[in-house]
Design a protein around this motif. Sequence first.
Motif, PDB file in Angstrom:
ATOM      1  N   GLY A  15       0.790  -1.227   0.000  1.00  0.00           N
ATOM      2  CA  GLY A  15       0.000   0.000   0.000  1.00  0.00           C
ATOM      3  C   GLY A  15       0.821   1.275   0.000  1.00  0.00           C
ATOM      4  N   SER A  16       2.111   1.208   0.206  1.00  0.00           N
ATOM      5  CA  SER A  16       2.911   2.432   0.257  1.00  0.00           C
ATOM      6  C   SER A  16       3.124   3.033  -1.127  1.00  0.00           C
ATOM      7  N   ALA A  17       3.075   2.233  -2.188  1.00  0.00           N
ATOM      8  CA  ALA A  17       3.251   2.755  -3.546  1.00  0.00           C
ATOM      9  C   ALA A  17       2.116   3.697  -3.917  1.00  0.00           C
ATOM     10  N   SER A  18       0.903   3.351  -3.539  1.00  0.00           N
ATOM     11  CA  SER A  18      -0.227   4.233  -3.848  1.00  0.00           C
ATOM     12  C   SER A  18      -0.142   5.529  -3.057  1.00  0.00           C
ATOM     13  N   LEU A  19       0.324   5.460  -1.818  1.00  0.00           N
ATOM     14  CA  LEU A  19       0.488   6.665  -1.016  1.00  0.00           C
ATOM     15  C   LEU A  19       1.576   7.562  -1.602  1.00  0.00           C
ATOM     16  N   GLU A  20       2.668   6.987  -2.030  1.00  0.00           N
ATOM     17  CA  GLU A  20       3.740   7.763  -2.652  1.00  0.00           C
ATOM     18  C   GLU A  20       3.269   8.380  -3.974  1.00  0.00           C
ATOM     19  N   PHE A  21       2.498   7.631  -4.735  1.00  0.00           N
ATOM     20  CA  PHE A  21       1.974   8.136  -6.005  1.00  0.00           C
ATOM     21  C   PHE A  21       1.056   9.326  -5.765  1.00  0.00           C
ATOM     22  N   LEU A  22       0.173   9.221  -4.780  1.00  0.00           N
ATOM     23  CA  LEU A  22      -0.734  10.328  -4.480  1.00  0.00           C
ATOM     24  C   LEU A  22       0.027  11.559  -3.992  1.00  0.00           C
ATOM     25  N   VAL A  24       3.252  12.456  -4.558  1.00  0.00           N
ATOM     26  CA  VAL A  24       4.002  13.057  -5.651  1.00  0.00           C
ATOM     27  C   VAL A  24       3.053  13.647  -6.689  1.00  0.00           C
ATOM     28  N   GLY A  25       1.942  12.967  -6.947  1.00  0.00           N
ATOM     29  CA  GLY A  25       0.961  13.476  -7.907  1.00  0.00           C
ATOM     30  C   GLY A  25       0.380  14.810  -7.484  1.00  0.00           C
ATOM     31  N   ILE A  26       0.046  14.955  -6.216  1.00  0.00           N
ATOM     32  CA  ILE A  26      -0.510  16.226  -5.733  1.00  0.00           C
ATOM     33  C   ILE A  26       0.551  17.315  -5.749  1.00  0.00           C
ATOM     34  N   LEU A  27       1.770  16.968  -5.353  1.00  0.00           N
ATOM     35  CA  LEU A  27       2.841  17.970  -5.361  1.00  0.00           C
ATOM     36  C   LEU A  27       3.146  18.476  -6.769  1.00  0.00           C
ATOM     37  N   LEU A  28       2.947  17.651  -7.773  1.00  0.00           N
ATOM     38  CA  LEU A  28       3.178  18.085  -9.149  1.00  0.00           C
ATOM     39  C   LEU A  28       1.931  18.687  -9.780  1.00  0.00           C
ATOM     40  N   LEU A  29       0.766  18.249  -9.348  1.00  0.00           N
ATOM     41  CA  LEU A  29      -0.479  18.700  -9.966  1.00  0.00           C
ATOM     42  C   LEU A  29      -0.857  20.122  -9.553  1.00  0.00           C
ATOM     43  N   VAL A  30      -0.643  20.468  -8.300  1.00  0.00           N
ATOM     44  CA  VAL A  30      -1.038  21.797  -7.823  1.00  0.00           C
ATOM     45  C   VAL A  30      -0.293  22.912  -8.576  1.00  0.00           C
ATOM     46  N   PRO A  31       1.033  22.860  -8.713  1.00  0.00           N
ATOM     47  CA  PRO A  31       1.692  23.917  -9.502  1.00  0.00           C
ATOM     48  C   PRO A  31       1.281  23.916 -10.976  1.00  0.00           C
ATOM     49  N   LEU A  32       1.009  22.750 -11.521  1.00  0.00           N
ATOM     50  CA  LEU A  32       0.591  22.677 -12.912  1.00  0.00           C
ATOM     51  C   LEU A  32      -0.775  23.329 -13.112  1.00  0.00           C
ATOM     52  N   VAL A  33      -1.696  23.105 -12.203  1.00  0.00           N
ATOM     53  CA  VAL A  33      -3.022  23.725 -12.292  1.00  0.00           C
ATOM     54  C   VAL A  33      -2.904  25.243 -12.138  1.00  0.00           C
ATOM     55  N   TYR A  34      -2.044  25.706 -11.207  1.00  0.00           N
ATOM     56  CA  TYR A  34      -1.853  27.146 -11.048  1.00  0.00           C
ATOM     57  C   TYR A  34      -1.229  27.763 -12.302  1.00  0.00           C
TER      58      TYR A  34
END
Length: 153
Positions: A15-22, A24-34
């Motif tokens: 289950g740690s892979a999904s947590l790491e994916f989420l 990293v995904g949020i950390l990259l998605l927020v600046p991209l959306v801005y």
Amino acid sequence: MSVDRLGAGGGDERGSASLEFLTVGILLLVPLVYLVMAIAAIQGGALAVEGAARHAARVAVLSEDARDVRSAVERSVRISLADYGIAPEATSVELTCEPAGGCSEPGARVRVEVDATVVLPLFPSFLGLDRFGSVQVSGTATQTVSRFAGVGP
């Protein structure tokens, strides 16, 4: 040696892979959306000033009263920019005519330049912080007064 003994030393990482994916995904998605929101705001401002300049140049060319040209141009710019949500205080309008004699003479070239300040999204206005999160955009349009202007039927 059994399979269980090899995996026992590393601990349980299910289950740690999904947590790491989420994460990293949020950390990259927020600046991209801005970034997309900021580019959209700048593009909207650029379209606004370009359209306002073009419309104001047409208004100046078609104006019947030579004394009222400047106020008609400023009024048309203010109305055009209001459609895009740009405040009149954040804009400046420059009207020039060639020859300098007047904007309503046949063959005169009318040039309108509109400058506006576009505030980027999510920048607070208190303490003047929106000053750092703003972009200056400008648009220019030139029109020629018809050689038949002022000639009656």
